[in-house]
Design a protein around this motif. Sequence first.
Motif, PDB file in Angstrom:
ATOM      1  N   ILE A 170      14.565  -0.778 -72.198  1.00  0.00           N
ATOM      2  CA  ILE A 170      14.371  -1.863 -71.131  1.00  0.00           C
ATOM      3  C   ILE A 170      12.828  -2.113 -71.153  1.00  0.00           C
ATOM      4  CG2 ILE A 170      14.499  -2.411 -68.748  1.00  0.00           C
ATOM      5  CD1 ILE A 170      17.418  -0.765 -69.074  1.00  0.00           C
ATOM      6  N   ARG A 190      17.402  -5.748 -81.196  1.00  0.00           N
ATOM      7  CA  ARG A 190      18.264  -5.294 -80.117  1.00  0.00           C
ATOM      8  C   ARG A 190      19.578  -4.714 -80.379  1.00  0.00           C
ATOM      9  NH1 ARG A 190      16.148  -4.067 -76.044  1.00  0.00           N
ATOM     10  NH2 ARG A 190      14.131  -5.136 -75.307  1.00  0.00           N
ATOM     11  N   ALA A 215      21.197  -1.299 -80.019  1.00  0.00           N
ATOM     12  CA  ALA A 215      22.356  -1.051 -79.009  1.00  0.00           C
ATOM     13  C   ALA A 215      23.656  -0.538 -79.542  1.00  0.00           C
ATOM     14  CB  ALA A 215      22.865  -2.656 -78.617  1.00  0.00           C
ATOM     15  N   ILE A 245      28.166  -6.120 -58.791  1.00  0.00           N
ATOM     16  CA  ILE A 245      29.020  -6.850 -59.596  1.00  0.00           C
ATOM     17  C   ILE A 245      29.668  -7.890 -58.670  1.00  0.00           C
ATOM     18  CG2 ILE A 245      30.372  -7.411 -61.584  1.00  0.00           C
ATOM     19  CD1 ILE A 245      29.700  -4.241 -62.173  1.00  0.00           C
ATOM     20  N   ARG A 246      29.249  -8.961 -58.860  1.00  0.00           N
ATOM     21  CA  ARG A 246      29.925 -10.083 -57.902  1.00  0.00           C
ATOM     22  C   ARG A 246      31.323 -10.726 -58.752  1.00  0.00           C
ATOM     23  NH1 ARG A 246      24.663 -11.078 -55.960  1.00  0.00           N
ATOM     24  NH2 ARG A 246      24.145 -10.358 -53.804  1.00  0.00           N
ATOM     25  N   PHE A 247      31.346 -10.640 -59.787  1.00  0.00           N
ATOM     26  CA  PHE A 247      32.345 -11.373 -60.530  1.00  0.00           C
ATOM     27  C   PHE A 247      33.612 -10.421 -61.014  1.00  0.00           C
ATOM     28  CE2 PHE A 247      28.411 -13.681 -61.240  1.00  0.00           C
ATOM     29  CZ  PHE A 247      28.735 -14.982 -61.003  1.00  0.00           C
ATOM     30  N   LEU A 264      35.690  -9.365 -63.096  1.00  0.00           N
ATOM     31  CA  LEU A 264      35.774  -9.124 -64.551  1.00  0.00           C
ATOM     32  C   LEU A 264      36.955  -7.894 -64.558  1.00  0.00           C
ATOM     33  CD1 LEU A 264      32.243  -8.519 -66.102  1.00  0.00           C
ATOM     34  CD2 LEU A 264      34.127 -10.293 -66.781  1.00  0.00           C
ATOM     35  N   GLN A 293      32.774  -4.910 -73.160  1.00  0.00           N
ATOM     36  CA  GLN A 293      31.272  -5.145 -73.256  1.00  0.00           C
ATOM     37  C   GLN A 293      30.307  -4.134 -74.174  1.00  0.00           C
ATOM     38  OE1 GLN A 293      29.446  -5.794 -69.411  1.00  0.00           O
ATOM     39  NE2 GLN A 293      30.348  -7.962 -69.235  1.00  0.00           N
ATOM     40  N   PHE A 346      29.738  -5.306 -77.708  1.00  0.00           N
ATOM     41  CA  PHE A 346      28.930  -6.457 -77.971  1.00  0.00           C
ATOM     42  C   PHE A 346      28.088  -6.358 -79.242  1.00  0.00           C
ATOM     43  CE2 PHE A 346      25.326  -9.193 -77.919  1.00  0.00           C
ATOM     44  CZ  PHE A 346      25.822 -10.285 -77.419  1.00  0.00           C
ATOM     45  N   ARG A 403      32.245   2.136 -70.528  1.00  0.00           N
ATOM     46  CA  ARG A 403      31.484   1.023 -71.233  1.00  0.00           C
ATOM     47  C   ARG A 403      30.593   1.792 -72.310  1.00  0.00           C
ATOM     48  NH1 ARG A 403      27.990  -3.900 -68.587  1.00  0.00           N
ATOM     49  NH2 ARG A 403      26.775  -2.178 -67.909  1.00  0.00           N
ATOM     50  N   ALA A 426      26.450 -17.402 -63.749  1.00  0.00           N
ATOM     51  CA  ALA A 426      26.415 -16.238 -64.462  1.00  0.00           C
ATOM     52  C   ALA A 426      24.882 -15.867 -64.570  1.00  0.00           C
ATOM     53  CB  ALA A 426      27.043 -16.668 -65.825  1.00  0.00           C
ATOM     54  N   ARG A 486      23.889 -14.390 -61.499  1.00  0.00           N
ATOM     55  CA  ARG A 486      24.746 -13.594 -61.092  1.00  0.00           C
ATOM     56  C   ARG A 486      24.933 -13.626 -59.655  1.00  0.00           C
ATOM     57  NH1 ARG A 486      21.513 -10.671 -64.220  1.00  0.00           N
ATOM     58  NH2 ARG A 486      19.914 -10.327 -62.598  1.00  0.00           N
ATOM     59  N   ASN A 487      25.326 -14.937 -59.368  1.00  0.00           N
ATOM     60  CA  ASN A 487      25.583 -15.574 -57.970  1.00  0.00           C
ATOM     61  C   ASN A 487      26.594 -16.502 -57.989  1.00  0.00           C
ATOM     62  OD1 ASN A 487      25.450 -16.430 -55.314  1.00  0.00           O
ATOM     63  ND2 ASN A 487      23.173 -16.002 -55.199  1.00  0.00           N
ATOM     64  N   GLY A 494      27.090 -13.347 -74.309  1.00  0.00           N
ATOM     65  CA  GLY A 494      25.972 -12.980 -73.827  1.00  0.00           C
ATOM     66  C   GLY A 494      25.964 -13.045 -72.364  1.00  0.00           C
ATOM     67  N   ASN A 522      28.499 -13.297 -70.263  1.00  0.00           N
ATOM     68  CA  ASN A 522      29.431 -12.236 -69.850  1.00  0.00           C
ATOM     69  C   ASN A 522      28.767 -11.051 -69.470  1.00  0.00           C
ATOM     70  OD1 ASN A 522      31.645 -13.726 -69.915  1.00  0.00           O
ATOM     71  ND2 ASN A 522      32.345 -13.036 -71.847  1.00  0.00           N
ATOM     72  N   LEU A 523      28.080 -10.476 -70.202  1.00  0.00           N
ATOM     73  CA  LEU A 523      27.171  -9.199 -70.109  1.00  0.00           C
ATOM     74  C   LEU A 523      26.039  -9.271 -68.930  1.00  0.00           C
ATOM     75  CD1 LEU A 523      28.691  -8.847 -72.918  1.00  0.00           C
ATOM     76  CD2 LEU A 523      26.722  -6.623 -73.085  1.00  0.00           C
ATOM     77  N   MET A 527      26.275 -11.321 -66.439  1.00  0.00           N
ATOM     78  CA  MET A 527      26.748 -11.467 -65.202  1.00  0.00           C
ATOM     79  C   MET A 527      26.730  -9.982 -64.550  1.00  0.00           C
ATOM     80  SD  MET A 527      30.000 -13.946 -65.043  1.00  0.00           S
ATOM     81  CE  MET A 527      31.167 -12.904 -65.631  1.00  0.00           C
ATOM     82  N   THR A 528      26.880  -8.895 -65.587  1.00  0.00           N
ATOM     83  CA  THR A 528      27.019  -7.531 -64.722  1.00  0.00           C
ATOM     84  C   THR A 528      25.703  -6.915 -64.658  1.00  0.00           C
ATOM     85  OG1 THR A 528      27.412  -6.596 -66.982  1.00  0.00           O
ATOM     86  CG2 THR A 528      29.495  -7.542 -65.696  1.00  0.00           C
ATOM     87  N   GLU A 550      19.672  -5.768 -67.181  1.00  0.00           N
ATOM     88  CA  GLU A 550      19.030  -4.714 -67.845  1.00  0.00           C
ATOM     89  C   GLU A 550      19.999  -3.979 -68.849  1.00  0.00           C
ATOM     90  OE1 GLU A 550      17.067  -1.873 -65.319  1.00  0.00           O
ATOM     91  OE2 GLU A 550      15.337  -2.986 -65.246  1.00  0.00           O
ATOM     92  N   ASP A 551      21.379  -3.832 -68.225  1.00  0.00           N
ATOM     93  CA  ASP A 551      22.378  -3.372 -68.921  1.00  0.00           C
ATOM     94  C   ASP A 551      22.863  -4.274 -70.178  1.00  0.00           C
ATOM     95  OD1 ASP A 551      22.518  -1.980 -66.787  1.00  0.00           O
ATOM     96  OD2 ASP A 551      24.823  -2.127 -66.471  1.00  0.00           O
ATOM     97  N   LEU A 603      20.585  -6.011 -71.687  1.00  0.00           N
ATOM     98  CA  LEU A 603      19.667  -5.817 -72.895  1.00  0.00           C
ATOM     99  C   LEU A 603      19.948  -4.402 -73.659  1.00  0.00           C
ATOM    100  CD1 LEU A 603      16.772  -7.279 -73.286  1.00  0.00           C
ATOM    101  CD2 LEU A 603      15.767  -5.361 -71.694  1.00  0.00           C
ATOM    102  N   LEU A 643      22.670  -3.399 -74.086  1.00  0.00           N
ATOM    103  CA  LEU A 643      24.112  -3.407 -75.033  1.00  0.00           C
ATOM    104  C   LEU A 643      23.837  -4.530 -76.271  1.00  0.00           C
ATOM    105  CD1 LEU A 643      26.616  -3.528 -72.063  1.00  0.00           C
ATOM    106  CD2 LEU A 643      26.559  -1.843 -73.810  1.00  0.00           C
ATOM    107  N   SER A 649      37.230 -14.107 -65.380  1.00  0.00           N
ATOM    108  CA  SER A 649      35.821 -14.356 -65.343  1.00  0.00           C
ATOM    109  C   SER A 649      35.134 -14.417 -66.679  1.00  0.00           C
ATOM    110  CB  SER A 649      35.000 -13.164 -64.692  1.00  0.00           C
ATOM    111  OG  SER A 649      35.299 -13.290 -63.316  1.00  0.00           O
TER     112      SER A 649
END
Lengths: 265, 352
Positions: free
Chosen positions: A49, A69, A73, A85-87, A89, A97, A100, A149, B107, B110-111, B237, B239-240, B242-243, B246-247, B249, B251, B297
């Motif tokens: 990061i 990357r 990864a 997390i606001r969505f 899933l 995920q 990926f 995950r 997305a 994140r809002n 991309g 999708n990831l 959204m959560t 840094e995560d 990146l 992944l 989502s």
Amino acid sequence: MLEVKDVHFRYSKPVLTGASVEVARGQLLAVLGPNGSGKSTLIKIIVGILTPERGSVFIEGRSRASMTRRQSAQLIGYVAQESAIRFPLTVMEFVLQGRFAQNRLIGFESQRDVREAERAMELTETTELAARPVTELSGGERQRVMLARALAVRPEILVLDEPVANLDIAHQVKMFEVVKRLTVDEGTIGIVVTHELNLAAEFATSVLLMKAGEIEAGGSPREVMTESLLRTVFDTDLMVDVNPASGAPRITLIAPRASQMLRSV
Amino acid sequence: MTTRTAMSKVASVRGRLPKRLTARRLLITISVLLTLLLIVGVFSLAIGSERIELGTVADVIAARLTGRISSASPEHAMIVASIRLPRVLMAITVGAALAVAGAAYQALLRNPLADPGILGVSSGAALGAITATIFTDALPVSRPVAAFVGAAATIAIVYILGQHRQGGGAERLILAGVIINALLSSIVIFLVTTAGARQRSVLSWLIGDMSGETRLLPVVALFVLTGIAAIYLNARGLNLMMTGEEDALVLGVETQRVKLIVYLAASLLTGAAVAVSGAIGFVGLIIPHAVRLAGGSDNRLVIPASAVAGATFLMLADTLARTVIAPRELNIGVVTALVGAPVFIYLLRRTS
């Protein structure tokens, strides 16, 4: 083997000044130290990061700066400190995920991806949660799902940043047991940042003590988790004896008043 | 209402959904939505001050497509093909653009409250479009291009203002959008007031209007297709991201690249939509939200489904706008705001 060599990093002031560490397969390294000692910065450099100002990170002899990357990864499973997390899933979508970097950018997950996700959920006991939205999970469930995950990656290195911060004691022990099984028993490289000294002493195979951006000491829990070293690093009074059940160091914190009483005895 | 009870309410709706998105589910969902779009489209062409038989509408369209001469009366053929059809196509283009732009901003930031109107991006695009109209009216392309530049600059400013050392809260970002929106709207009003003679038509365009500028339709459709395609190619991309950025990146997502492409594409969509129809609010908020509620989502579904559903919704809103108080017309922005504002309030209560 993971090698961190003489890594430096600064935000407005220096955060890491020459950190070096090696972790072999099957080792679980606990990174300990007070707030602001550079623990999180160190692991953010390891997972990519942050880019170090000087020094480098090698994974199995390969410089991580030379990897894309996607390449890095595929080697690293990372569980960050909990984030909102606001969505909604589903847990399955969230765990997938982790696949990926194994996938093409367009299209859908393969049967193999689904199998890997299911395996990761079995290991973390989250299979039952698969259809639930992640927004609806309890703290303990969410931590396990985040670990799932990271495991779906099938990582060579598993890095966890305070994975038990929001868990009750039973879940804390369980989390460390799972992490130990995945690393020590399965030959993965493990790194965990934590404030839980006793859990670290119990489960880690090696310990890194950090203070003010430098590594104060590194070694087995017995070598490193001594009264004098821990007192210096955490700047607080404590006692270390032996856990009668496991033989690991046992740390007892001493409040200032109790410390005075002890001295007067 | 507490967040948790509201969330579990959402969950009970979501509970019937499968664990993950598959190609088959995507295809079925999009087919259903396209069928709905087609049905609403035919009705939109039939309804209006002059009511036209559905059969006649179908005949005129079929004649148009095959190149033969329609058996409908010349007046009806003219109304359907030359007046209503361009307008319906415009509503489809603009609705798809705004809904996808909303989904993309949500997305990236994140809002779930993000929307081109609420973030001030539409005002930025409007300012760009008006500036272009005042200074370079000759080129038809200059307006959508200037609107795109205005939109891109605005989202950059709002994003920076909404940042916080701890990563920026939902409210802070929305607040930044509200402030920039107020500022840009004032500048727009100033420009409109000093522009003189064409004031009334410009004002009407600002609130949202589907009736004019059909000559821009091909350019705008091109902008919109490009924007949606660019965002769709980055759906995994997103999708990831959204959560957590840094995560994502770690992944394997090239987050900087995805961010740049999607921000530019969403600005392109907003710019294109605003250039032809003014600042129509709330489409980008309601549609992606409804899609997520009904279909999950995963952005591989949310992006295309929002495009089709947004197109249908705006077509419906426009049909309402031109029929409710016929022979006069309501501004379409009034219709979308009447539906959208309550949804926004509901979402705000749920997320904060």
